[in-house]
Write an enzyme that holds these catalytic residues in place. Structure first.
Site, short mmCIF file in Angstrom:
data_model
loop_
_atom_site.label_atom_id
_atom_site.label_comp_id
_atom_site.label_asym_id
_atom_site.label_seq_id
_atom_site.Cartn_x
_atom_site.Cartn_y
_atom_site.Cartn_z
CE LYS A 115 0.46 -1.98 9.63
NZ LYS A 115 -0.77 -2.14 10.47
CE1 TYR B 115 -5.62 2.91 10.23
CE2 TYR B 115 -4.48 2.38 8.20
CZ TYR B 115 -5.65 2.65 8.88
OH TYR B 115 -6.84 2.67 8.21
NE ARG C 91 -2.05 -1.56 3.59
CZ ARG C 91 -2.49 -1.71 4.84
NH1 ARG C 91 -3.72 -1.29 5.15
NH2 ARG C 91 -1.73 -2.25 5.78
CD GLU D 140 -3.90 3.75 15.44
OE1 GLU D 140 -3.02 3.71 16.31
OE2 GLU D 140 -3.68 4.06 14.25
CG HIS E 115 -2.30 -0.23 15.40
ND1 HIS E 115 -3.66 -0.22 15.60
CD2 HIS E 115 -2.12 -0.24 14.05
CE1 HIS E 115 -4.28 -0.25 14.43
NE2 HIS E 115 -3.37 -0.25 13.47
#
Length: 377
Positions: A74, A93, A15, A117, A95
């Site tokens: 990511k 993102y 991506r 997120e 996390h």
């Protein structure tokens, strides 16, 4: 503002954070857009596509990371931590509840990190997580069907069964975006679906929307234990924004599952809701523990990069444009964007991240937002 998009380096991650259309929108607003060469190839976009859109192609990651704001897909990997610098903004993102080392690197370097997120409007939705949750939810039953085959070490069961032979039993934990989309696809593939959640109103809505074709169950440890004992597939789809996923399936429960059953834990990027899960990669996606196949790929949507990139950029671009135009000042008038700020100048600014990692929570004040300009690249 100077905006950089480096090529993703996570295993099999194809991506890219900006499509050529996204680059064109940002460039058209007067910003300089740097795209690392080859960053879009896996999603079907060439360097020439970006140049035509008004972006500049740069030869390496270091140049893309030199930007005032870096837009990724990511979370950065350790090899990228060296690019961090004070005053830089990172939009991706993250996390962080499951990433203590990354959190420490962001804090040590004073990076303002805005996590897709945790961007959350007052209605409780997660607009930048939703598109990838939709993709991951729809992919999870496909992955499970593949892993359930005999040649993959599974039980050798067809998800749909055939006349005279019952279908596979799929247990889905969580009725949010991932769980709902997983249920729709699993039902479409002919499986027998049991969906768990603690929100009874959500279960009522899904039962009505899907015309009662699945079994809905109020989540509790005993009920989950009974269901997984006979499940052919367990799909983990639990999310608490910014926090570590709660463990709903213990190792003791996994031991009771049928040999060759499959676990696909989509929550693995937040630590996972199955005690025995750990992160895997697209190139080595599964492992067997207690006779059960575990699939723990954290970037599941990366397997369909064209669809995922388009869906992601559709959602993130308006927020990226706001940050590019106003810097951190955009969060003053946009509480949803303010909720996305996880770290700022050496402090943790999201309560769930701080709680998960045992760190001090420092609220992001209006003064800090207004003063949160970016350093020159």
């Amino acid at each position: 503002m100077i905006i950089g998009t480096p090529k993703e380096i996570k295993d099999s991650e194809q991506r890219v954070a900006l499509t050529p259309v996204g680059a064109e929108v940002l460039a058209g607003a007067g910003h300089t857009v740097l795209i690392e060469t080859g960053a879009g190839h896996g999603s079907g976009f060439t360097d020439d596509d970006y140049v035509a859109a008004g972006a500049r192609i740069v030869p390496d990651a270091a140049r893309a990371w030199s930007a005032e704001m870096v837009i990724k897909v990511k979370e950065p990997l350790p090899a990228e931590y060296g690019y961090f610098r004070r005053g830089q903004m990172l939009f991706t993102y993250l996390h962080l509840a499951a990433e203590p080392e990354l959190t420490r690197a962001l804090l040590d370097r004073g990076v303002t990190a805005v996590a897709y997120e945790t961007v959350q409007p007052a209605n409780g939705s997660l607009p930048l997580l939703t598109p990838m949750s939709e993709v991951a939810g729809r992919m999870a039953p496909q992955v499970a069907a593949h892993e359930l085959t005999h040649m993959r070490g599974g039980r050798g069961k067809l998800l749909a069964g055939v006349p005279g032979v019952p279908p596979a039993d799929i247990v889905i934990l969580g009725a949010g975006t991932v769980g709902t989309h997983a249920a729709v696809i699993a039902l479409g593939m002919g499986a027998a679906v049991t969906l768990f959640d603690i929100n009874l109103d959500r279960l009522r809505w899904i039962d009505s929307a899907l015309s009662g074709r699945l079994t809905t169950v109020a989540a509790s440890a005993p009920a989950i234990a009974r269901a997984v004992r006979t499940a052919d597939v367990v799909i983990g789809a639990v999310l608490i924004p910014g926090a570590r996923a709660p463990v709903l399936v213990t190792e003791t429960m996994v031991r009771t599952m049928p040999r060759g059953a499959v676990i696909v834990d989509v929550a693995v990027d937040q630590g996972g809701c199955v005690e025995t899960i750990h992160r895997t990669t697209h190139s080595d996606p599964t492992y067997v523990l207690h006779g059960v196949l575990h699939y723990g790929v954290a970037n599941l949507p990366g397997a369909v990069p064209h669809t995922s990139t388009m869906a992601l950029c559709n959602a993130t671009l308006p927020y990226a444009l706001r940050l590019a135009n106003q810097g951190l000042g955009a969060t003053v008038t946009d509480p949803a964007l303010a909720a996305g700020v996880n770290t700022h100048r050496g402090t943790v600014t999201h309560p769930a991240v701080a709680a998960a990692l045992g760190l001090i929570y420092t609220p992001l004040t209006a003064e800090a937002m207004r003063a949160g300009g970016l350093s020159a690249a």
